[in-house]
Design an enzyme around this catalytic site. Structure first.
Site, PDB file in Angstrom:
ATOM      1  N   LYS A 488      81.433   4.705  11.418  1.00 30.64           N
ATOM      2  CA  LYS A 488      80.031   5.120  11.506  1.00 30.64           C
ATOM      3  C   LYS A 488      79.128   3.921  11.211  1.00 30.64           C
ATOM      4  CE  LYS A 488      79.813   6.571   6.650  1.00 30.64           C
ATOM      5  NZ  LYS A 488      79.395   7.625   5.718  1.00 30.64           N
ATOM      6  N   ARG A 586      75.864  16.801  -1.411  1.00 28.48           N
ATOM      7  CA  ARG A 586      75.153  16.239  -0.266  1.00 28.48           C
ATOM      8  C   ARG A 586      75.264  17.230   0.885  1.00 28.48           C
ATOM      9  NH1 ARG A 586      77.065  10.348   1.600  1.00 28.48           N
ATOM     10  NH2 ARG A 586      78.951  11.536   2.081  1.00 28.48           N
ATOM     11  N   TYR A 715      55.224 -18.248   2.182  1.00 25.36           N
ATOM     12  CA  TYR A 715      54.088 -17.362   1.962  1.00 25.36           C
ATOM     13  C   TYR A 715      53.793 -17.156   0.478  1.00 25.36           C
ATOM     14  CZ  TYR A 715      54.274 -15.930   6.888  1.00 25.36           C
ATOM     15  OH  TYR A 715      54.243 -15.899   8.260  1.00 25.36           O
ATOM     16  N   MET A 764      60.141 -13.532   8.161  1.00 23.43           N
ATOM     17  CA  MET A 764      60.757 -12.617   9.111  1.00 23.43           C
ATOM     18  C   MET A 764      61.963 -13.231   9.828  1.00 23.43           C
ATOM     19  SD  MET A 764      59.065 -10.587  12.344  1.00 23.43           S
ATOM     20  CE  MET A 764      57.954  -9.619  11.297  1.00 23.43           C
TER      21      MET A 764
END
Length: 820
Positions: A488, A586, A715, A764
């Site tokens: 998965k 769950r 940044y 990014m």
């Protein structure tokens, strides 16, 4: 097509086997895997017992056409035309037959062993000596108790030199390999930590390796490395090399980098000699010196050795599976070509089910030891057996035998340039293309045309490591316990059909995905295994039934909706899996709901329960063992009640990865192997070395800058260096999955073997690292994680779990799959 070496009756006599010989067949091939049968009429199948019992696959081999078998007991079933040779130990019989075969040839043999570099040294010695010798050697890294006899079996009358490597993982193994190889000359490569876990200490490991040379006349080794072990050396002659000891037979006293090459000067027989090699990394330098010493020790002229060493080519022992243009898959094996490695590559090609069409681009094969007509008939038989749809032969020799190739589409070209000149890429669509060529044909030019251009940040997936992990867990299972492999979430970030094909080929029993769309993709890629959908959605019922996917039923609402759907569709006995909630809270039916569930399942004609399962909450955590025991008790109560109501047995499964080893009593009928398949298990310390991380995330340096102390970086001006230094910008950012949490020195990467911390915020597409302490240049490789800088360590750095690190790697990061 293969030259017969023995007959069945002769093999029976050699092995002192019992059993009747129905037909005295010619024997030319030794087969140990029923999935890899290319010439059944000449094959002798050895039913080896390891993690899988080879006797279980006798029928499969017989149906494929094999008629000669070496077994430890008569198999169940009816095999009227089979010669069943019964021996006490099948592996010992394989080794004994290879030993007998080796003894029939009086050719010099070089034996190679060590911790690291065995395969590289063997392949380089082959490159260096094949211009004047017909050399037989191990294909790829076939150096094990099985691989060595299969390698030695290749010896024929044309060979005048053998080079065989041998690997051991514990005591008592090397004597068997020494008897098979019978090396006249021994070469000892680097001794390191590999396989330390199989020995009491390093002394015991070295002693075991040296047993390969107990009957050799000459041993070549590094003086410094063997100072503490000289007493173990038993060979009458030695040739030592050293970069420190000036009394060595080959004393390397000067080393320098010249452009991209490495220049060495040495003293040999009292004279100065020199050598240039086209590599600069330390491992390659050491391996090259070993080869240099070996050539000199056996009589090569220093000038000849220098000339050939300067032209050494990199050794790639791995197939690379890559995404190609026009929705093609490319298997890149462009650096070697011989009949044995071709068979391995074709076997890998046959495992690929994502495209119906299979194409092979192959160059002439050199140094086979066979007459060309015999060689290319063998090649043609292999291609026919592996059902290649399109064949492209490159080279004048192969073109001469074009009529031998029975392929629907075939083309022949005299050289690589001719093929590329007429290549129209639009003619290749939605197919798997194996590109395999001898080095001189420069098939990398072909591979570059077909491979999709992509982001330089790459995640490499080692398929052999995944199989190692699968087999490790299989070795911990009780007899008959099945394996459900979790694929998965893009196989935990590692791929889809690329991994599923390998798992299917290696006979796992089930695959599990999270959602129906994942299962649909696998079906469209040719996966035929049962696929369980863990998070079943009402809107996906039609996809489930259309693509034969098996849903997990975890609530009454979902049960009612599914029954209504199959009833309206006139479907009966559709396979489903029932999930029980024993404490995860769950998904799943709780204990008090099981009685009502049983009423709904009883005599229900529309579904058939394949399995009942639950999920352990903390199988790897000793502090929660009492809770785990409670979960086991609740699960047993639930499945007993469900089986009683159904009136038939179902598959029971509870153990996840850590549960397999920590809770063997709860293995039941099947286990679900998840993160352990990818090399991580919270119950097994990484330093034990039993699991191999399958993924390596790497990128490269875009730019290097000098950075004054205090100057801000990235940044928000959060990053700076405490003193003057250098930063490197690397091609990975949070859009690739390298999370912002790694910024400002929290994370680090490996650059030329040195850890370099991040500087400033992660952006990014890029981030910056401090390379003040390491020599770097633009384009250098940077490792984000691998088997040294493990994902467990990255997870600790930012307070998360390895699952999140793996599954966060963006789809824009190209995956490349390696297979040896």
């Amino acid at each position: 097509m293969y030259k017969s070496r023995y007959t069945t009756a002769q093999v029976k006599q050699i092995l002192n086997a019992t059993g009747d010989v129905v037909n005295d067949n010619p024997i030319s091939l030794l087969i140990t895997d029923s999935r890899r049968i290319s010439n059944p009429s000449g094959g002798l199948f050895f039913a080896l017992s390891g993690r899988r019992n080879g006797h279980e696959f006798v029928a499969e081999a017989y149906n494929a056409g094999v008629r000669d078998f070496v077994l430890s007991a008569k198999p169940e079933g009816y095999f009227p035309e089979a010669n069943l040779l019964i021996v006490d130990n099948v592996l010992a019989a394989l080794q004994h037959l290879a030993t007998h075969h080796r003894a029939a040839f009086n050719l010099p043999v070089i034996g190679v062993t060590g911790s690291n570099g065995k395969t590289i040294v063997k392949e380089w010695l082959y490159q260096l000596m094949s211009p004047d010798k017909n050399v037989v050697r191990n294909p790829k890294s076939y150096n094990s108790q099985i691989g060595v006899p299969l390698s030695v079996w290749q010896i024929n009358e044309k060979n005048d030199l053998g080079i065989f490597e041998a690997g051991v993982s514990t005591t008592g193994e090397m004597d068997k390999l020494e008897a098979i190889i019978q090396p006249e000359i021994g070469v000892l490569t680097h001794i390191g930590s590999a396989h330390d876990e199989g020995f009491a200490d390093r002394d015991e490991k070295v002693a075991e390796k040296l047993r390969l040379f107990k009957n050799s006349r000459l041993l070549i080794y590094n003086y410094e490395q063997m100072l503490d072990y000289k007493k173990l050396i038993a060979t009458p002659e030695t040739f030592i090399w050293s970069r420190k000891f000036n009394q060595a037979d080959l004393y390397v006293f000067s080393e320098a980098v010249i452009s991209k090459n490495y220049y060495m000067r040495a003293v040999f027989k009292g004279k100065e000699i020199e050598c240039i090699i086209p590599f600069r990394d330390e491992a390659s330098i050491e391996n090259a010196v070993i080869c240099w010493a070996t050539m000199l020790a056996i009589g090569y002229d220093p000038a000849v050795a220098d000339d050939r060493l300067e032209r050494l080519a990199p050794v790639s022992m791995r197939l690379e599976l890559k995404n190609g243009i026009n929705d093609c898959s490319i298997i890149d094996d462009t650096y070697n070509s011989d009949i044995q490695s071709l068979e391995i590559a074709l076997n890998f090609l046959s495992q690929q089910n994502q495209h119906q069409k299979k194409t092979l681009i192959l160059s002439d094969i050199y140094q086979s030891g066979l007459q060309q007509d015999v060689l290319y008939k063998q090649v043609a038989e292999l291609i026919k057996a592996r059902k290649v749809d399109k064949f492209i032969g490159v080279g004048t020799a192969m073109s001469s035998y074009r009529d031998d190739f029975e392929v629907a589409e075939k083309q022949f070209y005299p050289d690589t340039t001719s093929f590329l000149a007429q290549l129209q890429t639009q003619q290749y669509r939605n197919e798997t293309i194996l590109v395999k060529g001898s080095r001189s044909f420069e098939f990398e030019r072909i591979s570059q045309v077909f491979v999709q251009k992509a982001h330089e940040t790459v995640m490499e997936i080692n398929l052999n490591a995944m199989l190692n992990n699968l087999n490790y867990y299989r070795s911990k299972l009780k007899p008959g316990v099945k394996v459900m492999a979790m694929v998965k979430a893009f196989s935990y970030g590692s791929g889809t059909y690329e991994l599923a094909n390998i798992l299917q080929y290696n006979k796992v029993d089930y695959l599990a995905v999270a959602y129906a769309d994942e299962g649909v993709s696998l079906r469209q890629a040719g996966i035929s295994l049962p696929i369980v959908v863990l998070n079943t959605e009402v809107g996906a019922f039609e996809k489930l039934t259309s693509f034969k996917l098996e849903p997990v039923i975890y609530s009454f609402g979902l049960f009612d909706e599914f029954i209504k759907y199959v009833q309206d569709s006139n479907i009966f006995n559709y396979p489903v899996h029932i999930k029980i909630d024993t404490g995860m809270h769950r998904l799943g039916f709780e204990g008090f709901e099981v009685e009502t569930l049983c009423d709904m399942l009883e005599e229900n004609p529309y579904v058939r329960v394949q399995s009942v399962f639950s999920h352990l909450v903390a199988s790897d955590a000793a502090e929660h063992d009492l809770f785990t025991k409670k979960q086991i008790d609740l699960f047993e109560k639930a499945y007993i009640e469900i089986e009683d109501a159904l009136g038939y047995k179902v598959i029971k499964h509870l153990c996840n990865t850590s549960g397999i080893t920590r809770w063997p009593q709860a293995q039941y009928d099947m286990v679900r192997l998840g993160i352990g398949l990818y090399g991580v298990d919270g119950a097994i310390p990484a330093d034990e070395g039993v699991l191999q991380p399958i993924a390596t995330l790497k990128t490269s340096i875009s730019q290097v800058k000098k950075m004054p102390a205090g100057e801000t970086v990235s940044y928000m001006r959060n990053g700076s260096l405490a003193k003057d230094g250098r930063i490197a910008t690397v091609r990975i950012g949070y859009a690739d999955g390298y999370l912002r949490a790694f910024g400002n020195g929290v994370g680090c990467m490996l650059v030329n073997g040195v850890l370099a911390p991040t500087v400033g915020n992660i952006t990014m597409d890029m981030c910056m690292i401090d390379v003040s302490q390491v020599e770097v240049k633009e384009g250098d490789e940077v490792i984000v994680f691998n088997d040294k800088l493990r994902i467990e360590e990255l997870a600790k750095q930012i307070g998360t779990i390895p699952y999140e690190i793996l599954t966060n790697i963006s789809q824009r990061v190209k995956r490349v799959y390696f297979y040896e």
